[in-house]
Design a protein around this motif. Structure first.
Motif, mmCIF file in Angstrom:
data_model
loop_
_atom_site.group_PDB
_atom_site.id
_atom_site.type_symbol
_atom_site.label_atom_id
_atom_site.label_comp_id
_atom_site.label_asym_id
_atom_site.label_seq_id
_atom_site.Cartn_x
_atom_site.Cartn_y
_atom_site.Cartn_z
ATOM 1 N N PRO A 171 -66.408 -48.058 17.977
ATOM 2 C CA PRO A 171 -65.900 -46.596 19.202
ATOM 3 C C PRO A 171 -66.502 -47.162 20.199
ATOM 4 O O PRO A 171 -65.470 -46.357 21.470
ATOM 5 C CB PRO A 171 -67.310 -46.304 18.617
ATOM 6 N N ASP A 172 -67.288 -47.726 20.784
ATOM 7 C CA ASP A 172 -67.712 -47.688 22.310
ATOM 8 C C ASP A 172 -67.199 -48.511 22.746
ATOM 9 O O ASP A 172 -66.190 -48.538 24.646
ATOM 10 C CB ASP A 172 -69.304 -48.428 22.368
ATOM 11 N N LEU A 173 -66.605 -50.133 22.546
ATOM 12 C CA LEU A 173 -65.676 -51.098 23.484
ATOM 13 C C LEU A 173 -64.020 -49.685 23.281
ATOM 14 O O LEU A 173 -63.598 -50.325 24.353
ATOM 15 C CB LEU A 173 -65.285 -51.962 22.478
ATOM 16 N N TYR A 174 -64.142 -49.418 22.790
ATOM 17 C CA TYR A 174 -62.548 -48.801 22.080
ATOM 18 C C TYR A 174 -62.343 -47.608 22.964
ATOM 19 O O TYR A 174 -61.302 -47.689 24.178
ATOM 20 C CB TYR A 174 -62.484 -48.116 20.934
ATOM 21 N N LYS A 218 -54.733 -48.587 2.139
ATOM 22 C CA LYS A 218 -54.902 -47.496 1.757
ATOM 23 C C LYS A 218 -54.353 -46.404 3.836
ATOM 24 O O LYS A 218 -53.839 -45.909 4.266
ATOM 25 C CB LYS A 218 -55.675 -46.115 1.258
ATOM 26 N N LYS A 219 -56.357 -47.007 3.571
ATOM 27 C CA LYS A 219 -55.953 -46.756 5.539
ATOM 28 C C LYS A 219 -55.509 -47.329 7.025
ATOM 29 O O LYS A 219 -55.004 -46.147 7.151
ATOM 30 C CB LYS A 219 -57.671 -47.288 5.984
ATOM 31 N N GLN A 232 -61.661 -48.028 17.406
ATOM 32 C CA GLN A 232 -62.380 -45.784 17.058
ATOM 33 C C GLN A 232 -62.877 -46.243 16.420
ATOM 34 O O GLN A 232 -63.966 -45.375 16.290
ATOM 35 C CB GLN A 232 -60.604 -44.625 17.007
ATOM 36 N N GLU A 233 -62.637 -46.600 14.974
ATOM 37 C CA GLU A 233 -63.672 -46.679 14.145
ATOM 38 C C GLU A 233 -64.734 -47.475 13.658
ATOM 39 O O GLU A 233 -65.993 -47.239 13.201
ATOM 40 C CB GLU A 233 -63.444 -46.387 13.263
#
Length: 606
Positions: free
Chosen positions: A244-247, A349-350, A240-241
């Motif tokens: 995004p288009d493929l998500y 962290k992410k 998504q980050e």
């Protein structure tokens, strides 16, 4: 019976994956998808290997050759690093991560992987392994079934009952006994096979234990595979980050991460991708941890983005199954993919943030959803997963049958070749018998020829002796005649000298002699004495001519005898050479060909 065993021991993981992936989609998918998930409606998971819609064969596991050649400068750099590292094994060299990102040289992977995993001092585990392989495993049948499907494209593992499969079976069996909580899980055999290609089975078992425990791979199989579904959630949040288009496209077609990424996490990409890429992924995993799987997964999705955007649900699954692994058979493409994966910065962290989001989502679901609905939804998902697993089992069974058919064909070809070699052997044996008969005949002829040559040689020697005696008698006669002639000449000279002295005293007779004492002219001689002298000379001349003629004949006979001896010796030499050549060439060549054919048949049979 086989299908039931597959469900119980091999494919339980996949069924639970689909369940939690659906739960995760409640927070990450669009409202329509969330609503459909809450009502229990699901997009069906198609079989992973649809023969009717995909005529292309998937890439067999264990495909691809990995060369051990490496630039001398790189080997020197690694040699210096390893020398420093061995001085203090508890601290990794600073330049190690950079070198690992470029790939560990194939010739050094066995040593480097053990050092990265911390298995440099594992004598106790080696002894424990030797004890574990003697114990019985409750998952023996599942292990045995999986061994035949692991790396069928690799020479070391393709032979049933071979050394590779035997070592792989022992490692999987030992781990199933060692880790009673998890036991043997589908996918472990691929990782164990990768390790076996670089180190002995004892060390491979130690590294496998380290990866499962210290690197957290076994956590994916615990607590109803909760950690595995968390990984799927994290992967989709990263998509998504970063993509995004493929998500969004995957959301629209209903494609969830567990449908294509299950093997990526459970087998660490070892099941379907070429070995060159697989080895590089294990390099990064042992150096940087299991989080590198996210890097590789995102890199795969990013490089395939345009192709995937043009597919629907089934087309995307087909693309993940066949074209994606085959694309990285090229070493150049694999290098570019790994460079992209290493360049992507995904912080811990992410990942922790996404993990907390997943935990919150799970808590909300448990609080909001009635138990009956949750169980009904889970039951439907399990049924769907069961259907998918049955289809996968059928596909694997088909692959196994195909392999058996191919092996049967190879066996038939080998038997036909063996029959042909047997016929050739019989023909060669017959030729050998014929050659032995020919050899005996040649030996008899050779013996006869030798006997004849000995007889001729004896005759020649006797003739030479006779001629030698004749020559000796002739020389003796010539010597006697020469002595007589010399004596006669001396007597004549004495008589002439006496006559000359007497004649010099007579004035009348002195005119007959010159100053040198020779007669000037003889006008008158007595006819009687002249005839006697002529007859004596003529007789001597005739006798001399006869002796010369006899000598010439004797010499001629001697020369003829010598020529005949030379001819006989030459004939004897040729005969001996022919016999010797016949023994050394024809017979030996025939015997050698028989030995060669017999040896080749033995190897082919083996």
């Amino acid at each position: 019976m086989e299908r039931k065993r597959n469900k119980d021991t091999l494919y339980e993981v996949l069924s639970l994956e689909s369940e939690l992936e659906r739960e995760r989609k409640k927070t990450t998918a669009s409202p329509n998808i969330l609503q459909s998930a809450s009502q229990g409606s699901m997009v069906p998971s198609p079989p992973e290997d649809d023969e009717e819609e995909d005529n292309d064969e998937p890439l067999l596991s264990g495909s691809g050759d990995v060369s051990k050649e490496c630039a001398e400068k790189i080997l020197e750099t690694w040699g210096d690093l390893l020398s420093k590292w061995h001085l203090n094994l508890s601290v990794r060299p600073k330049q190690l991560p950079a070198l690992v990102r470029s790939g560990v040289p194939e010739a050094l992977r066995g040593e480097v992987w053990q050092l990265l995993a911390g298995c440099h001092n594992n004598d106790h585990q080696v002894e424990e392994y030797r004890t574990l392989i003697t114990k019985e495993s409750p998952q023996d049948s599942a292990i045995t079934r999986d061994i035949n499907r692991t790396f069928p494209a690799h020479d070391y593992f393709k032979d049933t009952g071979g050394d590779g499969q035997d070592s792989l079976y022992k490692i999987c069996k030992a781990y199933s006994v060692y880790d009673e909580e998890i036991g043997y899980c589908q996918g472990q055999s691929f990782l164990a096979a990768v390790l076996l290609l670089h180190m002995p089975e004892e060390q491979a078992f130690s590294v496998l234990v380290k990866i499962m425990f210290d690197y957290g791979l076994r956590d994916l199989f615990k607590q109803n595979f909760e950690d595995l579904h968390c990984k799927f959630f994290q992967l989709e949040r990263l998509m998504q980050e970063y993509i995004p288009d493929l998500y969004n496209h995957f959301l629209n077609v209903g494609l969830e991460a567990h449908m294509y990424a299950s093997q990526w996490f459970l087998t660490l990409f070892t099941a379907k991708f070429p070995l060159y890429m697989v080895f590089h992924i294990i390099d990064l995993l042992l150096c940087e941890g299991i989080s590198v799987i996210f890097n590789v997964a995102l890199a795969l999705l990013k490089t395939s983005r345009e192709d995937l955007l043009a597919t629907d649900f089934e087309g995307a699954l087909k693309f993940f199954r066949v074209p994606v692994p085959k694309r990285y058979r090229s070493e150049e493409n694999a290098k570019k993919l790994m460079e992209l994966a290493c360049s992507m910065k995904i912080s811990q962290k992410k990942l922790k943030k996404y993990e907390k989001e997943y935990d919150s989502m799970r808590e909300q679901q448990e609080q909001q959803e009635p138990p009956i609905e949750r169980y009904e939804r889970e039951n439907r998902r399990l049924q769907e997963a069961n259907m998918r697993l049955e289809q996968e089992n059928d596909d694997l069974a088909h692959e196994l049958v195909s392999s058996k058919i191919a092996l049967r064909k190879d066996l038939d070809n080998a038997e036909e070749k063996a029959d042909a070699l047997n016929k050739e052997l019989l023909m060669t044996k017959q030729k050998l018998v014929d050659s032995e008969d020919e050899k005996r005949r040649l030996e008899e002829e050779s013996a006869q020829l030798k006997e004849m040559c000995r007889r001729e040689l004896g005759k020649s020697e006797s003739e030479i002796k006779n001629n030698g005696s004749i020559i000796g008698e002739y020389k003796q006669i010539c010597s006697q005649l020469s002595e007589r002639l010399e004596k006669q000449q001396m007597a004549n000279k004495g008589e002439v000298e006496k006559i000359r002295l007497k004649v010099e005293g007579c004035e009348k007779c002195s005119i007959l002699f010159n100053k040198e004492g020779r007669l000037k002219a003889v006008r008158k001689m007595k006819e009687g004495s002249e005839e006697e002298t002529d007859e004596e000379k003529e007789g001597l001349k005739n006798q001399l001519r006869e002796m010369e003629l006899e000598l010439a004949q004797t010499k001629l006979q001697l020369v003829e005898a010598e020529c005949k001896i030379q001819d006989l010796e030459h004939t004897l030499g040729l005969a001996l050479n022919e016999v010797q050549a016949a023994k050394k060439t024809w017979f030996n060549r025939t015997l050698t060909s028989i030995k060669t054919v017999t040896g080749a048949q033995g190897k082919e049979t083996t």
